[in-house]
Design a protein around this motif. Structure first.
Motif, short mmCIF file in Angstrom:
data_model
loop_
_atom_site.label_atom_id
_atom_site.label_comp_id
_atom_site.label_asym_id
_atom_site.label_seq_id
_atom_site.Cartn_x
_atom_site.Cartn_y
_atom_site.Cartn_z
N LEU A 1 33.08 38.02 37.11
CA LEU A 1 33.76 37.94 38.50
C LEU A 1 34.96 37.41 37.68
O LEU A 1 36.14 37.81 38.40
CB LEU A 1 33.42 36.86 39.37
CG LEU A 1 34.12 36.46 40.28
CD1 LEU A 1 34.52 37.44 41.21
CD2 LEU A 1 33.17 35.27 41.20
N ALA A 2 35.18 36.70 36.79
CA ALA A 2 36.41 36.23 36.09
C ALA A 2 37.50 37.41 35.66
O ALA A 2 38.56 37.24 35.63
CB ALA A 2 36.02 35.21 34.87
N THR A 3 36.59 38.51 35.00
CA THR A 3 37.34 39.48 34.60
C THR A 3 37.85 40.43 35.67
O THR A 3 38.96 41.02 35.55
CB THR A 3 36.29 40.29 33.73
OG1 THR A 3 35.71 39.60 32.78
CG2 THR A 3 37.00 41.75 33.07
N ALA A 4 37.18 40.65 36.91
CA ALA A 4 37.37 41.29 37.82
C ALA A 4 38.85 40.91 38.39
O ALA A 4 39.85 41.38 38.67
CB ALA A 4 36.42 41.53 39.01
N ARG A 5 38.95 39.47 38.86
CA ARG A 5 39.91 38.79 39.34
C ARG A 5 41.17 38.94 38.47
O ARG A 5 42.21 39.15 38.93
CB ARG A 5 39.60 37.25 39.33
CG ARG A 5 38.57 37.06 40.63
CD ARG A 5 38.40 35.72 41.06
NE ARG A 5 37.62 35.37 42.40
CZ ARG A 5 36.85 34.27 42.53
NH1 ARG A 5 36.82 33.20 41.53
NH2 ARG A 5 36.24 34.15 43.71
N ALA A 6 40.79 38.69 36.97
CA ALA A 6 42.09 38.69 36.21
C ALA A 6 42.65 40.24 36.29
O ALA A 6 44.01 40.36 35.79
CB ALA A 6 42.02 38.16 34.69
N ALA A 7 41.67 41.13 36.05
CA ALA A 7 42.38 42.65 36.08
C ALA A 7 42.98 42.83 37.34
O ALA A 7 44.12 43.54 37.10
CB ALA A 7 41.18 43.35 35.79
N ALA A 8 42.48 42.54 38.50
CA ALA A 8 43.37 42.91 39.71
C ALA A 8 44.42 42.41 39.84
O ALA A 8 45.59 42.80 40.20
CB ALA A 8 42.33 42.32 40.82
N LYS A 9 44.67 41.06 39.36
CA LYS A 9 45.76 40.31 39.03
C LYS A 9 46.88 40.95 38.44
O LYS A 9 48.17 40.80 38.60
CB LYS A 9 45.82 38.79 38.73
CG LYS A 9 45.10 38.07 39.75
CD LYS A 9 45.07 36.71 39.21
CE LYS A 9 44.41 35.58 40.40
NZ LYS A 9 44.15 34.25 40.01
N LYS A 10 46.48 41.90 37.28
CA LYS A 10 47.56 42.45 36.36
C LYS A 10 47.76 43.73 36.83
O LYS A 10 48.19 44.76 36.12
CB LYS A 10 46.79 42.45 34.92
CG LYS A 10 46.77 41.23 34.28
CD LYS A 10 46.20 41.25 32.91
CE LYS A 10 46.50 39.68 32.33
NZ LYS A 10 47.68 39.22 32.10
N GLY A 11 47.00 44.17 38.14
CA GLY A 11 47.45 45.64 38.71
C GLY A 11 46.29 46.54 38.69
O GLY A 11 46.62 47.59 38.99
N ALA A 12 45.10 46.48 37.87
CA ALA A 12 44.15 47.39 37.86
C ALA A 12 43.31 47.48 38.90
O ALA A 12 43.17 46.35 39.89
CB ALA A 12 43.05 46.70 36.53
N THR A 13 42.93 48.54 39.39
CA THR A 13 41.81 48.88 40.30
C THR A 13 40.56 48.45 39.63
O THR A 13 40.06 48.86 38.60
CB THR A 13 41.98 50.24 40.75
OG1 THR A 13 43.20 50.51 41.23
CG2 THR A 13 41.09 50.40 41.88
N VAL A 14 39.76 47.72 40.45
CA VAL A 14 38.56 47.16 39.98
C VAL A 14 37.51 47.77 41.02
O VAL A 14 37.65 47.75 42.08
CB VAL A 14 38.39 45.74 39.82
CG1 VAL A 14 39.25 45.22 38.86
CG2 VAL A 14 38.81 45.16 41.22
N ILE A 15 36.24 48.17 40.11
CA ILE A 15 35.02 48.54 40.91
C ILE A 15 34.09 47.48 40.64
O ILE A 15 33.71 47.43 39.66
CB ILE A 15 34.79 50.07 40.49
CG1 ILE A 15 35.66 51.02 41.00
CG2 ILE A 15 33.27 50.46 41.36
CD1 ILE A 15 35.56 52.63 40.58
N LEU A 16 33.77 46.86 41.67
CA LEU A 16 32.78 45.61 41.43
C LEU A 16 31.28 46.27 41.79
O LEU A 16 30.92 46.70 42.70
CB LEU A 16 33.15 44.62 42.49
CG LEU A 16 34.57 44.14 42.68
CD1 LEU A 16 34.79 43.51 44.17
CD2 LEU A 16 35.05 43.42 41.50
#
Length: 362
Positions: free
Chosen positions: A24-39
């Motif tokens: 979850l920490a990785t998903a939030r950090a990646a999304a904040k940096k502009g990545a599209t995340v598949i959870l």
């Protein structure tokens, strides 16, 4: 090997175990940096909430409810990525479960379930990712553990699963290199991390579970994972404490066995009754939290890990820290008329290793 890893803001990132903790920490950090995340996780309700939170903050997120221990469900993840995003660039295998209990106490059913998630989930995810990335390039990032290198009592089968993850990850990397496939394969080996991990573990003891010190924040692991998504690393260990344990086990394995037999079991339990003995081994727990309930001190950063992922900036900091320690020692020695010895913190010790560009045995 030449790799072509995109900037984070151009990436689609698959993250298993995304409903809590490191994932979850990785998903939030990646999304904040502009990545599209598949959870990806087993808990549909938690995934929907997290997806909505990320989108509400301007991020891009999709979810897939899947049990990574089942090969056919891992294919569902690939299908979601292809349907929603035309594929993916980085695949993070983070999903994991644990069991606290002596080896002779734990049932075969529980041990097999642990390996289904921790080992076979990594195998299925990595092979699916490798097939997709083999021609276009990208990164596969597997989350192992400090116990990929050092076994501990009470979590013997968990240690075995993480040793297996390391062996598989290394073999996959070599085979992809042999084929000259432009796929970076990284093993992340965290120390104890303040996530709901102890709460989610199956508990065979009669006490509440905890983590031995030192313990670090999940965000420190997330930072390393995102670094590996844009720059190829063979492995990244989170925390100087984990590095010290690994190094000692390589140099003095008998001593490490003796130390573990004396103290490690005691450091993993508390003198309180357990809240939930079933954990999330066979069914999803109530997720949605990054942090756990660790009662001891939690280190926000690791100088060792920062040095690994940003050696130029951190080496300067390490030199300054080392100089300050030496100045303090000399000052004390002059004051007392004799040279004094101090016991620096774990991270200061690590900084000295960084300054000398690391002992090759470490």
């Amino acid at each position: 090997m030449k790799y072509s890893l995109k900037p984070l803001n151009e990436q689609v990132m698959v993250i298993t175990g995304a409903s809590s903790g490191i994932g979850l920490a990785t998903a939030r950090a990646a999304a904040k940096k502009g990545a599209t995340v598949i959870l990806v996780a087993r808990n549909r309700e938690a995934l929907l909430d997290i997806e909505q939170q990320i989108r509400a903050e301007g991020g891009k997120a999709f979810h897939c409810v899947a049990d990574v221990g089942r090969k056919e469900e891992v294919q569902w993840i690939v299908d979601v990525a292809l349907t929603e995003c035309s594929g993916f660039d980085t695949w993070v295998n983070d999903a994991g479960v644990s069991i606290y209990g002596r080896l002779e106490e734990v049932t075969d059913e529980d041990n097999r379930r642990l390996f289904d998630t921790n080992f076979w989930g990594v195998v299925y995810g990595s092979l699916a990712a490798a097939q997709h990335l083999r021609t276009k390039g990208g990164a596969i990032i597997n989350v192992g553990s400090e116990v990929s290198d050092v076994a501990v009592p009470l979590q013997g089968m968990y240690s075995a699963s993480k040793h297996a993850v390391k062996g598989f990850t290394d073999a996959l990397r070599i085979e992809l290199m042999e084929d000259e496939a432009p796929v970076s394969v990284t093993l992340i080996k965290p120390a104890g991390i303040d996530t709901p991990y102890p709460l989610h573990a199956k508990n065979y003891t009669d006490k509440a579970l905890t983590l031995p010190q030192p313990v670090y924040t999940p965000e420190e692991v997330a930072n390393a994972i995102l670094e590996a998504a844009v720059h190829p690393y063979r492995d990244i260990m989170i925390g100087g404490g984990a590095k010290v344990m690994s190094a000692l086990n390589k140099r003095l394995p008998g001593l490490m066995d003796w130390i573990s037999s004396r103290i490690m079991s005691k450091q993993q339990v508390e003198d309180e009754a357990p809240l939930n003995t079933a954990g999330s081994l066979h069914q999803p727990s109530q997720d949605g939290e990054v942090r756990g309930n660790h009662k001891g001190y939690v280190m926000k950063t690791s100088l060792y890990t920062r040095a690994k992922t940003n050696p130029v900036a951190t080496s300067a900091l390490a030199v300054a820290a080392g100089a300050a320690v030496i100045a303090l020692i000399n000052s004390n020695a002059k004051r007392n008329g004799r040279r004094q010895r101090t016991e620096p913190s774990e991270e200061v010790v690590t900084s000295r290793i960084v300054v000398v560009q690391q002992d090759p045995l470490l």
